[in-house]
Write an enzyme that holds these catalytic residues in place. Structure first.
Site, PDB file in Angstrom:
ATOM      1  N   ASP A 159      29.449  26.336  28.359  1.00  0.00           N
ATOM      2  CA  ASP A 159      28.699  27.100  27.368  1.00  0.00           C
ATOM      3  C   ASP A 159      29.262  28.515  27.387  1.00  0.00           C
ATOM      4  O   ASP A 159      29.450  29.096  28.460  1.00  0.00           O
ATOM      5  CB  ASP A 159      27.216  27.174  27.731  1.00  0.00           C
ATOM      6  CG  ASP A 159      26.465  25.878  27.479  1.00  0.00           C
ATOM      7  OD1 ASP A 159      27.113  24.864  27.147  1.00  0.00           O
ATOM      8  OD2 ASP A 159      25.231  25.886  27.615  1.00  0.00           O
ATOM      9  N   HIS A 211      32.999  22.238  33.391  1.00  0.00           N
ATOM     10  CA  HIS A 211      33.205  20.796  33.312  1.00  0.00           C
ATOM     11  C   HIS A 211      34.602  20.464  32.788  1.00  0.00           C
ATOM     12  O   HIS A 211      35.292  21.317  32.240  1.00  0.00           O
ATOM     13  CB  HIS A 211      32.135  20.173  32.417  1.00  0.00           C
ATOM     14  CG  HIS A 211      30.748  20.304  32.972  1.00  0.00           C
ATOM     15  ND1 HIS A 211      30.050  19.239  33.501  1.00  0.00           N
ATOM     16  CD2 HIS A 211      29.930  21.387  33.094  1.00  0.00           C
ATOM     17  CE1 HIS A 211      28.863  19.652  33.917  1.00  0.00           C
ATOM     18  NE2 HIS A 211      28.765  20.955  33.683  1.00  0.00           N
ATOM     19  N   SER A 237      32.077  34.621  34.563  1.00  0.00           N
ATOM     20  CA  SER A 237      33.076  35.380  33.859  1.00  0.00           C
ATOM     21  C   SER A 237      33.769  34.580  32.778  1.00  0.00           C
ATOM     22  O   SER A 237      33.185  34.347  31.729  1.00  0.00           O
ATOM     23  CB  SER A 237      34.011  35.939  34.878  1.00  0.00           C
ATOM     24  OG  SER A 237      35.111  36.519  34.281  1.00  0.00           O
TER      25      SER A 237
END
EC number: 4.1.1.65
Length: 287
Positions: free
Chosen positions: A89, A146, A252
């Site tokens: 995300d 992921h 980050s």
């Protein structure tokens, strides 16, 4: 004002601040921890309904909250076989071709894939004329990383460096930002060739972790370290598309590199500043 902010970035003791914040984030402080989490949720408008544990009281440390798991199925992995998926995300900072070994950072700024990969020429050569994508994770985002595609781990490199903040202002004003900050490079062998997942640290990033090595940073040092892994046999580590490969504790940016002709094109909605959601289609695989 921007010049002052950038000057402060160069002047402040970034590593010291980051390590102090890291110690606080890892500490179990009861009601103080809960109050800090509640403030953070309100400040950054975090949707806790997506979290597996939605109550702030469920987290014993701030790190536990920051690396919170999501509810099962909340980020379904796209079943489009001809697409790789978003690994996190976040928001797309930049994406495009690697031209003459250079990666676009922001207007007027490029950096070399060689520097990004810790001056490992053999690794950089594998991504000549390939493609890259840089994704920034904001404080409000889910901070687990992921796999965009199924892959087998072949190498990990720790590269020491600075800990500049990562945001549009620093990207536009700090030359070679992502090749200057501390980072962990993981290279996987995939059906479309080699893929590099570069986890870039920043100010107050308490640590970078991978699922196979645990905490990689800190401790930190001034040397580049490389670990090689078997790609065949029982000791080989193969991760499926969508599987967790690492996480940031207050963290980050992810830079992905792909080999020449691995990708056909990025998905239509993958443009600079576009919001990303882990598991959604990211780029089409070359036929």
């Amino acid at each position: 004002m921007d010049k002052i902010k950038i000057a402060l970035q160069y002047m402040m003791p970034k590593h010291l601040i980051s390590r102090l914040v890291g110690k606080l984030a890892a500490a179990e402080m009861g009601s103080v921890t809960t109050a800090a989490i509640k403030w953070f949720i309100k400040q950054y408008k975090i949707d806790m309904s997506e979290a597996a544990q939605s109550s702030p009281e469920a987290y014993s440390t701030f790190n536990d909250f920051f690396t919170r798991a999501l509810k099962p199925g909340i980020r379904p992995i796209s079943d489009k076989k001809d697409y790789i998926v978003h690994p996190v995300d976040g928001a797309v900072s930049q994406c495009g071709p690697i031209k003459h070994g250079q990666i676009f950072q922001a207007k007027g700024h490029e950096y070399s894939s060689l520097a990004l990969l810790g001056d490992r020429a053999d690794d950089a050569k594998r991504f000549e004329d390939g493609d890259f994508a840089t994704i920034y994770l904001a404080p409000k985002d889910y901070h687990r990383i992921h796999m965009p595609i199924k892959g087998t781990l072949s190498k990990m490199t720790y590269v020491p460096g600075e800990l500049f903040s990562v945001n549009p202002l620093t990207a536009e004003n700090v030359p070679g930002l992502f090749a200057r900050n501390e980072r962990v490079v993981a290279i996987f062998e995939t059906e479309i060739g080699p893929m590099a997942m570069v986890l870039v640290g920043a100010t107050i990033v308490a640590s970078i972790e991978t699922i196979w090595a645990g905490t990689v940073t800190p401790p930190t040092g001034k040397k580049v370290f490389t670990w090689d892994y078997p790609t065949e046999g029982p000791a080989a580590l193969t991760l499926d598309k969508g599987a967790e490969m690492g996480r940031f504790k207050l963290g980050s940016t992810v830079v992905m590199l792909f080999a020449k002709d691995a990708l056909d094109d990025f998905a239509d909605d993958v443009t600079p500043k576009a919001v990303t959601r882990m598991g959604q289609p990211f780029a089409k695989i070359e036929d």
